[in-house]
Design an enzyme around this catalytic site. Sequence first.
Site, PDB file in Angstrom:
ATOM      1  N   GLU A  46      34.837  51.900  12.533  1.00  0.00           N
ATOM      2  CA  GLU A  46      33.985  53.082  12.688  1.00  0.00           C
ATOM      3  C   GLU A  46      32.836  53.041  11.692  1.00  0.00           C
ATOM      4  OE1 GLU A  46      37.352  56.073  14.499  1.00  0.00           O
ATOM      5  OE2 GLU A  46      36.657  56.424  12.464  1.00  0.00           O
ATOM      6  N   CYS A  55      34.613  49.209  19.001  1.00  0.00           N
ATOM      7  CA  CYS A  55      35.994  49.253  19.477  1.00  0.00           C
ATOM      8  C   CYS A  55      36.701  47.958  19.090  1.00  0.00           C
ATOM      9  CB  CYS A  55      36.039  49.404  20.991  1.00  0.00           C
ATOM     10  SG  CYS A  55      35.322  50.945  21.612  1.00  0.00           S
ATOM     11  N   GLU A  57      38.231  45.987  20.987  1.00  0.00           N
ATOM     12  CA  GLU A  57      37.958  44.946  21.976  1.00  0.00           C
ATOM     13  C   GLU A  57      36.638  44.235  21.681  1.00  0.00           C
ATOM     14  OE1 GLU A  57      38.760  48.078  22.412  1.00  0.00           O
ATOM     15  OE2 GLU A  57      39.951  48.401  24.224  1.00  0.00           O
TER      16      GLU A  57
HETATM   17 ZN   LIG Z   1      35.816  50.441  23.784  1.00  0.00          ZN
END
Ligand SMILES: [Zn+2]
Length: 142
Positions: A46, A55, A57
């Site tokens: 973040e 994210c 991923e």
């Molecule tokens: Zn995501």
Amino acid sequence: MVIDWTGLRAAAADAARRAYAPYSRLLVGAAGLTADGRVVTGCNVENASFGLTLCAECGLVSALHATASPEPSGAPRPSLVAVAVVAGDGDALLPCGRCRQLLLEAGGAALLVDTARGPVPLGELLPAAFDNADLSARREAG
Ligand SMILES: [Zn+2]
């Protein structure tokens, strides 16, 4: 190829423990099995600006390419065959829309994504997707 889903989920949970999520406190880890048998992982990162948050991923797809053997130009890019995404408590999470699109280019519609009800092909999670074939089909000549 045999997919060790238990191992993939454990690798995702391990990555979740490394997440940087001071704002949402939602720890997320992702682990993917590559076509050449490697396991790559990512965690969410973040940022105080929120819009720059990555994210898990995103990190996974970056690791897919960053850890692959250098290939000559024109060689097939590294690809994923299976992905598990989990929260800090180990429960399965579904990739967000942006990450489904990222994963599509990294593994195609047949990429297996772990869910609470078991692995499903990415094509079921992202039907009628935009992909690189749309670019080449609609790109103007010249
Ligand atoms: Zn995501």
